[in-house]
Design a protein around this motif. Structure first.
Motif, PDB file in Angstrom:
ATOM      1  N   ASP A 580      46.661  58.294 -13.735  1.00 16.32           N
ATOM      2  CA  ASP A 580      45.623  59.311 -13.890  1.00 16.32           C
ATOM      3  C   ASP A 580      44.554  59.096 -12.827  1.00 16.32           C
ATOM      4  OD1 ASP A 580      43.758  57.376 -14.835  1.00 16.32           O
ATOM      5  OD2 ASP A 580      44.285  57.751 -16.916  1.00 16.32           O
ATOM      6  N   ARG A 581      43.629  60.024 -12.745  1.00 17.70           N
ATOM      7  CA  ARG A 581      42.656  60.015 -11.656  1.00 17.70           C
ATOM      8  C   ARG A 581      41.801  58.753 -11.667  1.00 17.70           C
ATOM      9  NH1 ARG A 581      37.517  60.963 -10.613  1.00 17.70           N
ATOM     10  NH2 ARG A 581      36.998  61.267 -12.802  1.00 17.70           N
ATOM     11  N   VAL A 582      41.340  58.358 -12.844  1.00 14.51           N
ATOM     12  CA  VAL A 582      40.417  57.228 -12.930  1.00 14.51           C
ATOM     13  C   VAL A 582      41.110  55.914 -12.578  1.00 14.51           C
ATOM     14  CG1 VAL A 582      38.930  55.912 -14.492  1.00 14.51           C
ATOM     15  CG2 VAL A 582      38.931  58.399 -14.593  1.00 14.51           C
ATOM     16  N   LYS A 583      42.362  55.738 -12.985  1.00 12.36           N
ATOM     17  CA  LYS A 583      43.091  54.490 -12.674  1.00 12.36           C
ATOM     18  C   LYS A 583      43.320  54.340 -11.172  1.00 12.36           C
ATOM     19  CE  LYS A 583      43.557  53.033 -16.936  1.00 12.36           C
ATOM     20  NZ  LYS A 583      42.803  51.854 -17.426  1.00 12.36           N
ATOM     21  N   ASN A 584      43.391  55.464 -10.441  1.00 12.14           N
ATOM     22  CA  ASN A 584      43.312  55.450  -8.979  1.00 12.14           C
ATOM     23  C   ASN A 584      44.476  54.736  -8.284  1.00 12.14           C
ATOM     24  OD1 ASN A 584      41.975  56.086  -6.527  1.00 12.14           O
ATOM     25  ND2 ASN A 584      41.091  54.030  -6.438  1.00 12.14           N
ATOM     26  N   LEU A 585      45.674  54.810  -8.839  1.00 13.58           N
ATOM     27  CA  LEU A 585      46.832  54.229  -8.151  1.00 13.58           C
ATOM     28  C   LEU A 585      47.057  54.906  -6.801  1.00 13.58           C
ATOM     29  CD1 LEU A 585      49.508  53.698 -10.972  1.00 13.58           C
ATOM     30  CD2 LEU A 585      48.129  51.975  -9.810  1.00 13.58           C
ATOM     31  N   THR A 586      46.835  56.215  -6.741  1.00 10.18           N
ATOM     32  CA  THR A 586      47.028  56.919  -5.476  1.00 10.18           C
ATOM     33  C   THR A 586      46.008  56.463  -4.428  1.00 10.18           C
ATOM     34  OG1 THR A 586      45.689  58.757  -6.333  1.00 10.18           O
ATOM     35  CG2 THR A 586      48.081  58.975  -6.495  1.00 10.18           C
ATOM     36  N   GLY A 587      44.823  56.082  -4.882  1.00 10.25           N
ATOM     37  CA  GLY A 587      43.828  55.551  -3.952  1.00 10.25           C
ATOM     38  C   GLY A 587      44.294  54.257  -3.319  1.00 10.25           C
ATOM     39  N   LEU A 588      44.958  53.391  -4.115  1.00  8.28           N
ATOM     40  CA  LEU A 588      45.510  52.144  -3.582  1.00  8.28           C
ATOM     41  C   LEU A 588      46.591  52.444  -2.548  1.00  8.28           C
ATOM     42  CD1 LEU A 588      45.960  49.076  -3.553  1.00  8.28           C
ATOM     43  CD2 LEU A 588      47.430  49.352  -5.574  1.00  8.28           C
ATOM     44  N   VAL A 589      47.460  53.395  -2.851  1.00 15.39           N
ATOM     45  CA  VAL A 589      48.529  53.760  -1.915  1.00 15.39           C
ATOM     46  C   VAL A 589      47.933  54.278  -0.612  1.00 15.39           C
ATOM     47  CG1 VAL A 589      50.496  55.305  -1.541  1.00 15.39           C
ATOM     48  CG2 VAL A 589      50.159  54.239  -3.781  1.00 15.39           C
ATOM     49  N   GLU A 590      46.870  55.068  -0.722  1.00 15.47           N
ATOM     50  CA  GLU A 590      46.260  55.638   0.476  1.00 15.47           C
ATOM     51  C   GLU A 590      45.613  54.567   1.346  1.00 15.47           C
ATOM     52  OE1 GLU A 590      43.602  59.487   1.802  1.00 15.47           O
ATOM     53  OE2 GLU A 590      43.533  58.829  -0.296  1.00 15.47           O
ATOM     54  N   LEU A 591      44.878  53.638   0.750  1.00 18.41           N
ATOM     55  CA  LEU A 591      44.227  52.604   1.567  1.00 18.41           C
ATOM     56  C   LEU A 591      45.263  51.689   2.208  1.00 18.41           C
ATOM     57  CD1 LEU A 591      43.981  49.474   0.176  1.00 18.41           C
ATOM     58  CD2 LEU A 591      42.609  50.755  -1.457  1.00 18.41           C
ATOM     59  N   TYR A 592      46.374  51.461   1.504  1.00 16.89           N
ATOM     60  CA  TYR A 592      47.476  50.671   2.073  1.00 16.89           C
ATOM     61  C   TYR A 592      48.099  51.416   3.251  1.00 16.89           C
ATOM     62  CZ  TYR A 592      52.064  48.398   2.428  1.00 16.89           C
ATOM     63  OH  TYR A 592      53.191  47.757   2.893  1.00 16.89           O
ATOM     64  N   GLY A 593      48.347  52.708   3.051  1.00 19.64           N
ATOM     65  CA  GLY A 593      48.969  53.507   4.102  1.00 19.64           C
ATOM     66  C   GLY A 593      48.134  53.553   5.368  1.00 19.64           C
ATOM     67  N   LYS A 594      46.817  53.515   5.236  1.00 20.48           N
ATOM     68  CA  LYS A 594      45.918  53.642   6.388  1.00 20.48           C
ATOM     69  C   LYS A 594      45.791  52.352   7.196  1.00 20.48           C
ATOM     70  CE  LYS A 594      42.784  57.271   4.696  1.00 20.48           C
ATOM     71  NZ  LYS A 594      41.406  57.553   4.242  1.00 20.48           N
ATOM     72  N   ASN A 595      46.118  51.189   6.614  1.00 23.74           N
ATOM     73  CA  ASN A 595      45.861  49.910   7.279  1.00 23.74           C
ATOM     74  C   ASN A 595      47.161  49.300   7.802  1.00 23.74           C
ATOM     75  OD1 ASN A 595      45.314  46.989   7.681  1.00 23.74           O
ATOM     76  ND2 ASN A 595      43.290  47.516   6.874  1.00 23.74           N
ATOM     77  N   ALA A 596      47.356  49.394   9.111  1.00 22.58           N
ATOM     78  CA  ALA A 596      48.600  48.922   9.725  1.00 22.58           C
ATOM     79  C   ALA A 596      48.784  47.417   9.542  1.00 22.58           C
ATOM     80  CB  ALA A 596      48.600  49.277  11.212  1.00 22.58           C
ATOM     81  N   ARG A 597      47.700  46.653   9.655  1.00 25.04           N
ATOM     82  CA  ARG A 597      47.797  45.194   9.525  1.00 25.04           C
ATOM     83  C   ARG A 597      48.221  44.804   8.110  1.00 25.04           C
ATOM     84  NH1 ARG A 597      49.577  40.534  11.020  1.00 25.04           N
ATOM     85  NH2 ARG A 597      48.197  38.759  10.630  1.00 25.04           N
ATOM     86  N   LEU A 598      47.666  45.464   7.110  1.00 26.61           N
ATOM     87  CA  LEU A 598      48.035  45.172   5.724  1.00 26.61           C
ATOM     88  C   LEU A 598      49.512  45.479   5.501  1.00 26.61           C
ATOM     89  CD1 LEU A 598      47.037  44.246   2.961  1.00 26.61           C
ATOM     90  CD2 LEU A 598      46.398  46.606   2.447  1.00 26.61           C
ATOM     91  N   ARG A 599      50.003  46.551   6.094  1.00 24.58           N
ATOM     92  CA  ARG A 599      51.415  46.911   5.953  1.00 24.58           C
ATOM     93  C   ARG A 599      52.324  45.886   6.632  1.00 24.58           C
ATOM     94  NH1 ARG A 599      51.531  53.440   6.876  1.00 24.58           N
ATOM     95  NH2 ARG A 599      53.783  53.037   6.772  1.00 24.58           N
ATOM     96  N   GLU A 600      51.831  45.238   7.681  1.00 26.14           N
ATOM     97  CA  GLU A 600      52.601  44.159   8.326  1.00 26.14           C
ATOM     98  C   GLU A 600      52.700  42.937   7.425  1.00 26.14           C
ATOM     99  OE1 GLU A 600      50.927  43.015  12.042  1.00 26.14           O
ATOM    100  OE2 GLU A 600      50.930  45.051  12.848  1.00 26.14           O
ATOM    101  N   LEU A 601      51.610  42.660   6.711  1.00 29.14           N
ATOM    102  CA  LEU A 601      51.511  41.421   5.944  1.00 29.14           C
ATOM    103  C   LEU A 601      52.203  41.472   4.586  1.00 29.14           C
ATOM    104  CD1 LEU A 601      47.745  40.636   6.657  1.00 29.14           C
ATOM    105  CD2 LEU A 601      49.697  39.251   7.395  1.00 29.14           C
ATOM    106  N   ALA A 602      52.250  42.645   3.953  1.00 29.29           N
ATOM    107  CA  ALA A 602      52.748  42.698   2.568  1.00 29.29           C
ATOM    108  C   ALA A 602      53.361  44.061   2.263  1.00 29.29           C
ATOM    109  CB  ALA A 602      51.597  42.421   1.596  1.00 29.29           C
TER     110      ALA A 602
END
Length: 806
Positions: A580-602
């Motif tokens: 749901d909107r408040v739990k913000n799982l999609t927000g986590l996916v979006e911040l992960y998608g935006k950070n190339a270094r984080l995607r390299e690490l995990a």
């Protein structure tokens, strides 16, 4: 030497007046910027943005004056040119309201009704002289003692014991209510504690001294049965203890109270009096069952909370009953809604035994209308038209099941707390309220603009129900301080109900006082049989490992899992919540998608939503669409796995541990989380945890020691915190273990169900006692609430459309 002279402190408005003349240009510049936003409400971050747009010199001048103090403490600004009004929160629970006219730069201090009336003009325009219903509970609680220090909020029972024991036990005559209380104890017609041979305090003291002398001659382990007849003859019945040692302790506690009362002894004594044998717990909404329901709409942490709470509570009740020398079997009933269309769950069974308990059951009662029983699930936002009939049906069902009145009724969430209030009022028993989450803080401005939310959420009914429940209840349990009174910079869930307005309905001048001694912080834990550290190899459930590997790493994409993780060697960033909107799982996916270094690490794995069936929840539908869009936008295939909600709690416990084996982490990215049960579960399993700073997790986690705080409103910062953690782990592999062990240490110190159930039983005893012997039954308040319920709530509930069974 001259003596110190106490002088009156200047009010906020008086200090502001002086600043308005000295810093006139800078203040006018800032207020003009604020006014340029147009008519409306500005939140702290918007005010801060306007402040930071000023020159550094202007910022410094304002920062050093009284106006800077106002800005730092302002929770909202109302712009109605030429006026700007500020709601200033000086500290948790303490507010002032100021209004400044931009034309002549003069400040007015506003009362609560004046501020709310001004705010209402945003919606209704000027309504001079028109009558508005104002709710004010303060006159009814004016005589109730309360602390004044913010640090005392949530420690209600300690304060109440200190104050009332000093007031009540000041002479011998004032002890008679305690004598009456002890004589009133019966269970199904059988007398406990004192019988009719003891008629006054002199007789009680004399008997207690005789009993003490006699007990000192016995072996400590002597069972009560060996001296039961002797005690009956002098006026003492069962309930003092099961052995000579425990009976002696109880009698000495009471003798101490009669001679020199103190609050600590009083709490110990009351905590041992047998008072609670039958407990009813209300949780009507969602799919309440023990298997195959987690992840269904409205079915998450609250179900887990109660199913963990009840076995622990039963164990504590059994222990106390046994230690008090009684042969009574306690009962706990979890009352929820019966769903004829149970969609593969047990929600259509009337009675179901609770796992891990012997004397506790789920009792299901259907919603019904004049047309018959409602068959399908109904959103928690649409239950209101059914509640009154449901309460009457529940009263009949629990009477039939228990063959007695309950001793304690515990409500959960808004509608459960309303049902608990109605039942406690009807039956005259002690009521406990557990909100879990008050929706008003989740949806900004959902009070002032309630009409915009009404069609989807029906907040008019819900906020009215919340007000009734929190003012009717005998005591309130919260998981954290923040739930009551927020933090230095954020408003608490209950605090947001202190003063608010719903234009066209009513104006709440004083809804609740966060300093009220009914508030108590009692934090839950995780079920230690399911959630235990990943390092406890002998307890590990390795039989689940093939299923977990399939869930995480299978190349197959289907309705259960979408996306393939190409590099299995990378650690997993893991999250699990409702979609749901408040739990913000999609927000986590979006911040992960935006950070190339984080995607390299995990890699990233989220569990949430159910793609195996079409959701009927509109919010979940919207979040699902957003998730699909994010996968495509950021091309996440190969690094991201989206798993449908997982119903098996036991396997979920092993899933946490499996991810910990790979040096993964748990992220809880909610915009607001009342407590954070998944945070406790993850930390108990040894996963380093990154959790929202908005709500309960900020108290569970000590930043940098037992986990990390993150702000979901700043995704770039969250991704950097995760990157820094993993880079530090690469430099120092022991760093992961340090945070893991720090999290587990924190849990064992504060967040276990044993600590919780001990505290809850003591609270039930103490508040039950004070309700009996004092005026804390709040009769006047309850009469006021009856009128509010009949004249306002009932009509609002009737306006909610009934569900249509297809």
């Amino acid at each position: 030497m001259a003596g110190h002279v106490l002088t009156r402190g200047f009010s906020l408005r008086e200090r502001l007046d002086a600043t308005l003349s000295v810093q006139r240009n800078e203040i006018l510049l800032l207020l003009s910027k604020i006014e340029s936003n147009g008519k409306g409400i500005l939140k702290p971050h918007q005010i801060e943005a306007e402040f930071e747009a000023l020159s550094k010199d202007a910022q410094q001048k304002l920062h050093d004056g009284a106006f800077g103090e106002v800005l730092k403490s302002t929770q909202e600004a109302i712009v109605l040119p030429p006026w700007v009004a500020f709601a200033v929160r000086l500290r948790p629970g303490v507010w002032e309201y100021i209004r400044v006219n931009l034309n002549d730069l003069v400040a007015d201090e506003l009362s609560v009704p004046e501020y709310l009336k001004f705010k209402e003009e945003l919606v209704d325009g000027p309504r001079n002289g028109e009558f508005v219903l104002e709710l004010d509970f303060e006159p009814f609680t004016a005589s109730v003692p309360r602390p004044t220090l913010s640090k005392s909020i949530g420690n209600g029972v300690e304060f109440l014991n200190r104050h009332l024991s000093a007031k009540m036990f000041h002479d011998k005559e004032s002890m008679y209510p305690l004598l009456d209380f002890l004589k009133a104890h019966h269970y199904k017609g059988k007398t406990m504690m004192l019988n009719d041979r003891i008629q006054n305090l002199n007789a009680l003291q004399s008997v207690l001294r005789k009993a003490e002398e006699y007990l000192l001659t016995l072996r400590l382990e002597t069972p009560y049965s060996e001296f039961e007849h002797k005690f009956q003859e002098i006026g003492l019945e069962r309930g003092w203890g099961d052995t000579a040692e425990r009976v002696l302790e109880m009698i000495q506690f009471l003798l101490d109270l009669l001679e020199a009362p103190d609050s600590c002894t009083l709490e110990k004594f009351l905590g041992r009096i047998p008072m609670v044998f039958n407990v009813v717990i209300l949780s009507p909404h969602g799919y309440f069952a023990q298997e195959n329901v987690l992840g269904y709409p409205d079915t998450g942490g609250q179900v887990v909370y109660i199913l963990d709470q009840v076995p622990a509570l039963e164990r504590e009740m059994l222990k106390r009953i046994r230690q008090q020398g009684l042969d009574i079997i306690p009962r706990i009933l979890i009352v929820t809604r019966l769903l004829p269309d149970a969609v593969g769950t047990t929600c259509n069974q009337r009675l179901e035994k609770v796992y891990g308990a012997e004397h506790s059951h789920i009792l299901r009662v259907p919603f019904r209308t004049e047309k018959g029983i409602v068959r399908k699930w109904i959103s928690r936002f649409e239950v209101w038209p059914y509640i009154e009939t449901f309460t009457e049906d529940v009263a009949h069902e629990i009477a039939a099941e228990l063959q007695a009145k309950p001793d304690l009724i515990i409500g959960n969430y808004s509608e459960g707390n309303l049902v608990a209030s109605l039942l406690a009022h009807k039956l005259g028993v002690t009521q406990c309220t557990i909100a879990h989450a008050l929706e008003k803080t989740k949806y900004p401005d959902s009070d002032i603009y309630w009409k915009n939310f009404e069609k989807k959420y029906h907040f008019s009914s819900q906020f009215t129900a919340d007000l009734i429940a929190m003012n009717h209840t005998d005591f309130i349990i919260t998981s954290t301080f923040q739930e009551i009174a927020g933090s230095k910079n954020t408003v608490g869930q209950y605090e947001s109900h202190t003063a608010f307005t719903m234009p066209g309905l009513y104006r709440v001048v004083h809804g609740i006082d966060v300093f009220d001694p009914k508030f108590n912080i009692v934090s839950p834990g995780a079920d230690m049989s399911i959630y235990f550290p990943h390092t406890e190899k002998d307890k590990r459930l390795t039989k689940f490992h093939p299923e977990i590997e399939e869930l995480l790493f299978s190349d197959v994409e289907n309705e259960e899992h979408l996306g393939v993780l190409k590099d299995r060697k990378k650690p997993i960033i893991f999250s699990m919540a409702r979609l749901d909107r408040v739990k913000n799982l999609t927000g986590l996916v979006e911040l992960y998608g935006k950070n190339a270094r984080l995607r390299e690490l995990a890699n990233l794995v989220v569990v949430g939503g159910d793609r195996r069936k079409e959701s009927k929840d509109l919010e979940e539908q919207a979040e699902m669409k957003k998730m699909y869009d994010l996968i495509e936008t950021y091309k996440l295939h190969g690094q991201f796995r989206w798993i449908s909600s997982q119903m098996n709690r036991v396997r979920n416990g092993e899933l946490y541990r499996y991810i910990a084996d790979s040096k993964g982490v748990f992220v809880q990215p909610a915009f607001y989380e009342a407590f954070g049960l998944t945070v406790v579960e993850a930390m108990t399993c040894g996963l380093p945890t990154f959790a929202t700073c908005h709500g309960g997790p900020a108290e569970i986690i000590i930043h940098g020691k037992s986990g990390f705080h993150i702000d979901p409103y700043h995704g770039d910062q969250v991704s950097e915190i995760l990157v820094n953690f993993y880079e530090k782990c690469m430099e120092d592999p022991s760093y992961w273990d340090t945070i893991s062990q720090g999290g587990l240490k924190r849990i064992l110190e504060k967040y276990t169900w044993q600590i919780y159930s001990e505290r809850l039983m003591t609270l039930a005893g103490v508040y039950g006692f004070w309700k009996y012997v004092s005026k804390l039954d709040r009769l006047e308040t309850r009469r006021y609430l009856e009128m509010f319920y009949a004249l306002k709530y009932r009509k609002l509930a009737e306006s909610v459309p009934l569900a249509v069974d297809e």
